[in-house]
Design an enzyme around this catalytic site. Sequence first.
Site, mmCIF file in Angstrom:
data_model
loop_
_atom_site.group_PDB
_atom_site.id
_atom_site.type_symbol
_atom_site.label_atom_id
_atom_site.label_comp_id
_atom_site.label_asym_id
_atom_site.label_seq_id
_atom_site.Cartn_x
_atom_site.Cartn_y
_atom_site.Cartn_z
ATOM 1 N N LEU A 186 7.500 -12.858 -4.737
ATOM 2 C CA LEU A 186 7.408 -13.689 -5.405
ATOM 3 C C LEU A 186 6.634 -13.753 -6.652
ATOM 4 O O LEU A 186 7.058 -14.875 -7.209
ATOM 5 C CB LEU A 186 5.576 -13.829 -4.257
ATOM 6 C CG LEU A 186 5.411 -14.652 -2.820
ATOM 7 C CD1 LEU A 186 4.359 -14.210 -2.264
ATOM 8 C CD2 LEU A 186 5.365 -16.923 -3.391
ATOM 9 N N GLY B 278 -14.611 -1.837 4.510
ATOM 10 C CA GLY B 278 -13.851 -2.282 3.219
ATOM 11 C C GLY B 278 -14.333 -3.873 3.570
ATOM 12 O O GLY B 278 -13.845 -5.030 3.663
ATOM 13 N N ALA B 279 -15.405 -4.427 2.328
ATOM 14 C CA ALA B 279 -16.120 -5.615 2.915
ATOM 15 C C ALA B 279 -15.405 -6.413 0.848
ATOM 16 O O ALA B 279 -16.463 -6.848 0.856
ATOM 17 C CB ALA B 279 -18.139 -5.389 2.003
ATOM 18 N N CYS C 155 -2.736 -7.662 -6.679
ATOM 19 C CA CYS C 155 -1.599 -6.870 -5.731
ATOM 20 C C CYS C 155 -0.202 -7.110 -6.204
ATOM 21 O O CYS C 155 0.503 -6.062 -6.230
ATOM 22 C CB CYS C 155 -1.097 -8.151 -4.911
ATOM 23 S SG CYS C 155 -2.874 -8.082 -3.470
ATOM 24 N N THR D 68 -6.259 -0.097 -2.437
ATOM 25 C CA THR D 68 -4.890 1.191 -2.533
ATOM 26 C C THR D 68 -4.205 0.105 -3.480
ATOM 27 O O THR D 68 -3.522 0.454 -3.955
ATOM 28 C CB THR D 68 -3.979 0.530 -1.238
ATOM 29 O OG1 THR D 68 -3.465 -1.290 -1.507
ATOM 30 C CG2 THR D 68 -4.684 1.235 -0.025
HETATM 31 P P1 NAD Z 1 -11.584 -5.090 -3.224
HETATM 32 O O1 NAD Z 1 -11.739 -3.580 -3.957
HETATM 33 O O2 NAD Z 1 -12.440 -6.016 -2.993
HETATM 34 O O3 NAD Z 1 -12.090 -3.901 -1.605
HETATM 35 C C1 NAD Z 1 -12.235 -2.925 -0.866
HETATM 36 C C2 NAD Z 1 -13.375 -2.396 -1.032
HETATM 37 O O4 NAD Z 1 -13.682 -1.197 0.197
HETATM 38 C C3 NAD Z 1 -14.276 -1.942 -1.955
HETATM 39 O O5 NAD Z 1 -15.704 -3.017 -1.517
HETATM 40 C C4 NAD Z 1 -14.821 -1.069 -1.570
HETATM 41 O O6 NAD Z 1 -16.063 -0.164 -1.786
HETATM 42 C C5 NAD Z 1 -14.897 -0.397 0.001
HETATM 43 N N1 NAD Z 1 -14.127 1.363 -0.228
HETATM 44 C C6 NAD Z 1 -13.342 1.533 -0.209
HETATM 45 N N2 NAD Z 1 -13.321 2.981 0.381
HETATM 46 C C7 NAD Z 1 -13.745 3.695 0.996
HETATM 47 C C8 NAD Z 1 -14.303 3.471 2.323
HETATM 48 N N3 NAD Z 1 -13.615 4.800 2.600
HETATM 49 N N4 NAD Z 1 -15.894 3.639 3.389
HETATM 50 C C9 NAD Z 1 -15.732 2.061 2.994
HETATM 51 N N5 NAD Z 1 -15.766 0.822 1.570
HETATM 52 C C10 NAD Z 1 -15.466 2.005 1.297
HETATM 53 O O7 NAD Z 1 -9.889 -4.412 -2.432
HETATM 54 P P2 NAD Z 1 -9.158 -5.953 -2.258
HETATM 55 O O8 NAD Z 1 -9.073 -6.922 -2.672
HETATM 56 O O9 NAD Z 1 -10.276 -6.765 -0.829
HETATM 57 O O10 NAD Z 1 -7.735 -5.604 -1.592
HETATM 58 C C11 NAD Z 1 -7.637 -4.401 -0.415
HETATM 59 C C12 NAD Z 1 -6.135 -4.482 0.952
HETATM 60 O O11 NAD Z 1 -5.460 -5.465 0.932
HETATM 61 C C13 NAD Z 1 -5.609 -3.781 0.093
HETATM 62 O O12 NAD Z 1 -4.962 -2.702 -0.384
HETATM 63 C C14 NAD Z 1 -4.638 -4.757 -1.413
HETATM 64 O O13 NAD Z 1 -3.972 -4.605 -1.285
HETATM 65 C C15 NAD Z 1 -4.803 -5.550 -0.045
HETATM 66 N N6 NAD Z 1 -4.899 -7.080 0.334
HETATM 67 C C16 NAD Z 1 -5.260 -7.776 -0.833
HETATM 68 C C17 NAD Z 1 -5.159 -8.975 -0.883
HETATM 69 C C18 NAD Z 1 -6.156 -9.556 -2.068
HETATM 70 O O14 NAD Z 1 -5.841 -11.137 -2.221
HETATM 71 N N7 NAD Z 1 -7.138 -9.113 -3.217
HETATM 72 C C19 NAD Z 1 -4.701 -9.853 -0.085
HETATM 73 C C20 NAD Z 1 -3.461 -8.983 0.662
HETATM 74 C C21 NAD Z 1 -3.843 -7.762 0.423
HETATM 75 C C1 UDX Z 2 -0.485 -12.240 -4.122
HETATM 76 C C2 UDX Z 2 0.112 -13.950 -2.815
HETATM 77 O O1 UDX Z 2 0.361 -14.884 -2.922
HETATM 78 C C3 UDX Z 2 -0.573 -13.610 -1.456
HETATM 79 O O2 UDX Z 2 0.143 -14.037 -0.319
HETATM 80 C C4 UDX Z 2 -1.005 -11.792 -1.263
HETATM 81 O O3 UDX Z 2 -1.372 -11.900 0.031
HETATM 82 C C5 UDX Z 2 -1.571 -11.328 -1.853
HETATM 83 O O4 UDX Z 2 -0.756 -11.460 -3.388
HETATM 84 P P1 UDX Z 2 -2.644 -13.628 -5.697
HETATM 85 O O5 UDX Z 2 -2.808 -12.824 -5.490
HETATM 86 O O6 UDX Z 2 -4.142 -13.926 -5.079
HETATM 87 O O7 UDX Z 2 -1.996 -13.510 -3.097
HETATM 88 O O8 UDX Z 2 -2.501 -15.130 -5.674
HETATM 89 P P2 UDX Z 2 -1.490 -15.388 -5.969
HETATM 90 O O9 UDX Z 2 -1.555 -16.919 -5.687
HETATM 91 O O10 UDX Z 2 -0.135 -15.203 -5.498
HETATM 92 O O11 UDX Z 2 -1.471 -15.901 -7.974
HETATM 93 C C6 UDX Z 2 -0.703 -14.456 -8.291
HETATM 94 C C7 UDX Z 2 -0.369 -14.815 -9.266
HETATM 95 O O12 UDX Z 2 0.558 -15.032 -10.149
HETATM 96 C C8 UDX Z 2 -1.770 -15.778 -10.529
HETATM 97 O O13 UDX Z 2 -2.011 -15.047 -11.544
HETATM 98 C C9 UDX Z 2 -1.458 -17.428 -10.143
HETATM 99 O O14 UDX Z 2 -1.197 -17.863 -11.722
HETATM 100 C C10 UDX Z 2 0.272 -16.824 -10.570
HETATM 101 N N1 UDX Z 2 1.293 -17.910 -10.294
HETATM 102 C C11 UDX Z 2 1.345 -18.252 -9.025
HETATM 103 C C12 UDX Z 2 2.278 -18.153 -10.952
HETATM 104 O O15 UDX Z 2 1.951 -17.620 -12.268
HETATM 105 N N2 UDX Z 2 3.057 -19.064 -10.896
HETATM 106 C C13 UDX Z 2 3.072 -19.527 -9.956
HETATM 107 O O16 UDX Z 2 4.253 -20.366 -9.524
HETATM 108 C C14 UDX Z 2 2.234 -18.589 -8.551
#
Ligand code: NAD
Ligand code: UDX
Length: 465
Positions: A230, A16-17, A279, A99
């Site tokens: 949060l 997952g990149a 998320c 997910t």
């Molecule tokens: P994303 O969609 O940006 O990246 C996921 C990648 O996985 C995609 O590029 C997809 O092509 C690849 N993928 C899917 N199935 C695959 C497979 N079988 N083999 C190889 N590659 C595959 O998603 P993300 O934002 O990086 O989130 C990933 C996970 O981390 C999620 O469960 C999310 O809830 C969690 N998470 C996200 C954040 C965030 O801020 N985005 C923060 C904390 C946790």
């Molecule tokens: C969130 C969690 O903060 C992080 O810990 C988790 O790993 C992934 O989900 P993210 O979604 O990247 O991170 O950004 P975050 O800063 O939490 O903001 C989420 C949303 O809430 C944004 O739309 C932001 O504008 C909003 N927000 C955040 C508010 O409206 N008020 C706040 O005080 C903080």
Amino acid sequence: MKKDNFFKINKICCIGAGYVGGPTMAVIAKMCRDLEITIVDLDKNKIDLWNSEKLDELPVFEPGLCEIINECRGKNLSFSTNIKEAIESSQMIFIAVNTPTKESGIGAGEASDLGYVESCARDISLYAKDNTIVIEKSTIPVKTADIINKILNCSSSDRKFHILSNPEFLSEGSAIQDLLKPNRVLIGGDNEKAVDGLANIYNRWIDNKKIIKTNVWSAELSKLTSNAFLAQRISSINTISAICEKTGANINEVSKSIGLDKRIGKYFLQHGPGFGGSCFKKDILNLIYISKFYGLPEVAEYWEKVLDINNWQKKRISRIVVNNLFGTLKNKKIAILGFAFKAETNDTRESSAIDICKDLLEEGAYLSIYDPKVDFEKISQELLPNENLINDNMNILSAKTIAMAVDDADAVIILTEWDEFKDICWNDFSEIMRKPSWLFDCRDVIQLNSIDKGKINLWKCGYSI
Ligand code: NAD
Ligand code: UDX
């Protein structure tokens, strides 16, 4: 069983990149130059962008990320679509795939679609040659490690797999700093040596005291709970923003006053157009599903309210815009400043701007959208996912500059708190707008005293003006 090399880790793979896999592995590569890290993905286009010479083309925009990619890529960090080869040669594999919420079948609209995680587990089961530590980095429902375990440990081979939960707490826009200086790292697992194997990697730059070791289920549930708490704060403060608008109380004064109580704390009390991002909504829906699954409907209803309030806040803003523009947006140009779900990211997933723009389009508005990091393709995919001929849709235009967006507009709506929106001279800009002109500040970025009454009408979320 090759016990000797089980915990000797020199090759890591991340499946997952995306927004998590890319930055997380980049930071591990930077801090552990002796580890060889490969990030793999099914999406060839994404991998090509990660490998691009042009660093401003990386698929993820994060302050500080391209410098690390520049430093480590081609040395101890690589990006590839060869999943088999990466799994075969790694002793530790992170699963960082998406997910999303299930779209059909049992639990549709609430449960997590674990298909991508399952597919990773199947690939690992197929290709891993040796004992392997498998790490859940994706956010998943509590008990998912059971599923991964069943897939991995069902074959008759003598390989051993240890599954750890190591949820990621980074926030987009500050991911690199969050990864370099996390307030905690959570590792859930029942094999002490495997847990220590991962802890020893983080320990290279993170104090031991910040590395929390728990059982797998606690780690899985803590991630969902953390996001739910949060998001709950944001919904709470947004309800108070509406009361402030009616009463003359000042939302920032209220936030500051309550935040100074250490039991409440000052963070995550910023009112606005509702929370977006990939998320919060997804993870709360997941919590709701789990609650129902375990026969706890009252718990589900409680968390549903956090999402209801978030939707209400977005609708409330759309309604305020329409009402102030005399009840109709037909033939009116509205400038949208900011489309990303927050500043410092190019991510638009679940951005409040999507729902608000859709409401305005439904009212007949013509939208001119400006965001410094989001291109028109992404905007149109979010607003018109089923349309192929986007350019034929005359109701949405992407503006290259703020001035182009605002020119001849009846109203401007600020939906993302980008720094460049903070110092705009609205008294000057009002000259190129249609009269009466309106400015709707949903992110509290405009100084009240910077606007001359009579030039432009100002509405600020959380204020009665
Ligand atoms: P994303 O969609 O940006 O990246 C996921 C990648 O996985 C995609 O590029 C997809 O092509 C690849 N993928 C899917 N199935 C695959 C497979 N079988 N083999 C190889 N590659 C595959 O998603 P993300 O934002 O990086 O989130 C990933 C996970 O981390 C999620 O469960 C999310 O809830 C969690 N998470 C996200 C954040 C965030 O801020 N985005 C923060 C904390 C946790
Ligand atoms: C969130 C969690 O903060 C992080 O810990 C988790 O790993 C992934 O989900 P993210 O979604 O990247 O991170 O950004 P975050 O800063 O939490 O903001 C989420 C949303 O809430 C944004 O739309 C932001 O504008 C909003 N927000 C955040 C508010 O409206 N008020 C706040 O005080 C903080």
